[in-house]
Design a protein around this motif. Structure first.
Motif, PDB file in Angstrom:
ATOM      1  N   TYR A 292       0.840  -1.188   0.000  1.00 62.22           N
ATOM      2  CA  TYR A 292       0.000   0.000   0.000  1.00 62.22           C
ATOM      3  C   TYR A 292       0.882   1.248   0.000  1.00 62.22           C
ATOM      4  O   TYR A 292       2.068   1.183   0.336  1.00 62.22           O
ATOM      5  CB  TYR A 292      -0.913   0.015   1.228  1.00 62.22           C
ATOM      6  CG  TYR A 292      -1.795  -1.202   1.356  1.00 62.22           C
ATOM      7  CD1 TYR A 292      -2.791  -1.467   0.423  1.00 62.22           C
ATOM      8  CD2 TYR A 292      -1.623  -2.091   2.415  1.00 62.22           C
ATOM      9  CE1 TYR A 292      -3.592  -2.585   0.530  1.00 62.22           C
ATOM     10  CE2 TYR A 292      -2.423  -3.216   2.538  1.00 62.22           C
ATOM     11  CZ  TYR A 292      -3.412  -3.462   1.589  1.00 62.22           C
ATOM     12  OH  TYR A 292      -4.204  -4.581   1.696  1.00 62.22           O
ATOM     13  N   SER A 295       2.520   1.660   3.220  1.00 63.59           N
ATOM     14  CA  SER A 295       3.484   0.657   3.681  1.00 63.59           C
ATOM     15  C   SER A 295       4.832   1.306   3.948  1.00 63.59           C
ATOM     16  O   SER A 295       5.238   2.236   3.246  1.00 63.59           O
ATOM     17  CB  SER A 295       3.642  -0.442   2.632  1.00 63.59           C
ATOM     18  OG  SER A 295       2.440  -1.145   2.424  1.00 63.59           O
ATOM     19  N   ASP A 316      -4.767  -0.218  -3.655  1.00 62.46           N
ATOM     20  CA  ASP A 316      -5.571   0.304  -2.553  1.00 62.46           C
ATOM     21  C   ASP A 316      -6.227  -0.875  -1.841  1.00 62.46           C
ATOM     22  O   ASP A 316      -5.970  -2.037  -2.175  1.00 62.46           O
ATOM     23  CB  ASP A 316      -6.598   1.326  -3.049  1.00 62.46           C
ATOM     24  CG  ASP A 316      -7.626   0.734  -4.017  1.00 62.46           C
ATOM     25  OD1 ASP A 316      -7.760  -0.511  -4.070  1.00 62.46           O
ATOM     26  OD2 ASP A 316      -8.285   1.523  -4.716  1.00 62.46           O
ATOM     27  N   ARG A 317      -7.075  -0.600  -0.873  1.00 58.13           N
ATOM     28  CA  ARG A 317      -7.662  -1.668  -0.066  1.00 58.13           C
ATOM     29  C   ARG A 317      -8.612  -2.553  -0.864  1.00 58.13           C
ATOM     30  O   ARG A 317      -8.979  -3.653  -0.417  1.00 58.13           O
ATOM     31  CB  ARG A 317      -8.391  -1.064   1.132  1.00 58.13           C
ATOM     32  CG  ARG A 317      -7.468  -0.265   2.067  1.00 58.13           C
ATOM     33  CD  ARG A 317      -6.426  -1.132   2.736  1.00 58.13           C
ATOM     34  NE  ARG A 317      -5.414  -0.344   3.444  1.00 58.13           N
ATOM     35  CZ  ARG A 317      -4.437  -0.870   4.176  1.00 58.13           C
ATOM     36  NH1 ARG A 317      -4.341  -2.187   4.284  1.00 58.13           N
ATOM     37  NH2 ARG A 317      -3.545  -0.096   4.780  1.00 58.13           N
ATOM     38  N   ASP A 322      -2.703   1.377  -7.749  1.00 56.63           N
ATOM     39  CA  ASP A 322      -2.510   2.764  -7.322  1.00 56.63           C
ATOM     40  C   ASP A 322      -1.186   3.326  -7.814  1.00 56.63           C
ATOM     41  O   ASP A 322      -0.993   4.533  -7.894  1.00 56.63           O
ATOM     42  CB  ASP A 322      -2.570   2.831  -5.790  1.00 56.63           C
ATOM     43  CG  ASP A 322      -2.740   4.253  -5.275  1.00 56.63           C
ATOM     44  OD1 ASP A 322      -3.258   5.097  -6.032  1.00 56.63           O
ATOM     45  OD2 ASP A 322      -2.354   4.518  -4.124  1.00 56.63           O
TER      46      ASP A 322
END
Length: 339
Positions: A292, A295, A316-317, A322
């Motif tokens: 992410y 991170s 992304d989640r 991304d």
């Protein structure tokens, strides 16, 4: 090749000073001699050397004075007894150079005359004819161990320093880099966007040509937004799209040369599902190395070294792409922190 480095047990400003004083030889102290090919080697022989040694690029050596219109390196190899120059490196050839040559220049993989490309003939040309513009070059060393396939009359005294060597070294000195390792990718500016990729309907031959045109060694595979109308022969902006795979020049190294032509019209997803073998780190073809934007740099370095990958896709989640963080990006931010 796994490398074990000992960390320097100090703290504060002195840490970075000591780290900057480290020598290149510490990165290659246990590496095998350089695997190289002569400029007269065929592409078939060169590809065999790449596969046997599990590398994606090799330097091409030629006798003194043989520039043959390629490369331009002034890195010379001299006889250790007489000092006479016996060869020099005229450039690098990568797996992507070979694959782009195999794919040909036409969209359907056919020659200019309209007939199917003869793969055997394409693989019989000398490697010097497809040398790319790679700027990577070996560094000198005095180690004696020789390993791998050598296509020259005597082994080189050079070693290849790679970005992965540097990443392993930095991971071994993580305690001295806490000021950057404990920050997020977004915070240190390591996240790269936009990120271009291919769709799950892109043909292998089109992916190779797109990668060659964009000087990309790997691309993310994203889910097609409209399989019927989307142009699958070109790179697409993958940001915000579902990440479902990775296609790289390394993947194509796993395919026997005799089968390559038959796979050119297959989709990249079909190829990776059927032919890509698990990596040395145990990663399977369908597993993706992701992180992410939040991170920590240390977490990404760990993923890179453990999985032996040269890039980590940032999602992304919801698993939507991304951006990207590559070894170059990580090295860049760590270098900036040391300066």
């Amino acid at each position: 090749m796994q490398t074990t480095m000992m960390g320097v047990k100090t703290h504060g400003t002195i840490d970075s000073h000591r780290l900057k004083d480290k020598k290149v030889k510490e990165l290659v102290s246990d590496k095998r001699r350089l695997v190289e090919v002569p400029y007269t080697a065929t592409l078939a022989h060169t590809m065999n050397a790449l596969v046997a040694n599990q590398v994606v690029a090799v330097p091409v050596a030629a006798p003194p004075g043989h520039w043959i219109g390629a490369g331009g390196s002034m890195i010379l190899e001299s006889d250790k007894h007489t000092g006479a120059v016996r060869k020099h490196y005229i450039g690098m050839v990568t797996m992507l150079d070979i694959l782009a040559h195999i794919a040909g220049d036409s969209p359907d993989g056919r020659g200019s005359g309209g007939e199917d490309t003869n793969l055997e003939q394409r693989m019989a040309v000398p490697v010097s004819s497809v040398i790319g513009h790679c700027l990577e070059m070996p560094v000198d060393s005095s180690m004696e161990n020789v390993a791998g396939v050598e296509l020259v009359e005597s082994a080189s005294s050079y070693r290849m320093v790679t970005q992965m060597d540097l990443m392993k070294f930095l991971k071994g000195h993580e305690s001295e880099l806490k000021h950057v390792m404990e920050r997020s990718l977004r915070d240190v500016g390591a996240l790269v966007e936009p990120i271009f990729g291919v769709t799950d309907h892109t043909k292998v031959i089109d992916a190779i040509k797109s990668m060659r045109a964009g000087s990309l060694n790997a691309v993310p595979i994203v889910e097609s937004s409209d399989p019927a109308s989307e142009d699958h022969s070109q790179l697409v902006n993958g940001k915000g799209r579902k990440l479902i795979g990775t296609f790289s020049a390394t993947d194509l190294r796993e395919c026997p040369a005799s089968d390559l032509q038959s796979w050119m019209s297959a989709s990249v997803m079909e190829y990776t599902r059927n032919l890509v073998r698990p990596s040395s780190g145990g990663l399977t073809a369908r597993e993706l190395v992701t992180c992410y934007a939040e991170s920590l740099v240390a977490e990404v370095v760990e993923k890179v070294v453990v999985n032996h990958v040269h890039r980590v896709w940032v999602v992304d989640r919801d698993g939507l792409l991304d951006g990207l963080v590559s070894l170059t990006d990580i090295i860049r931010v760590i270098r900036s922190s040391l300066l």
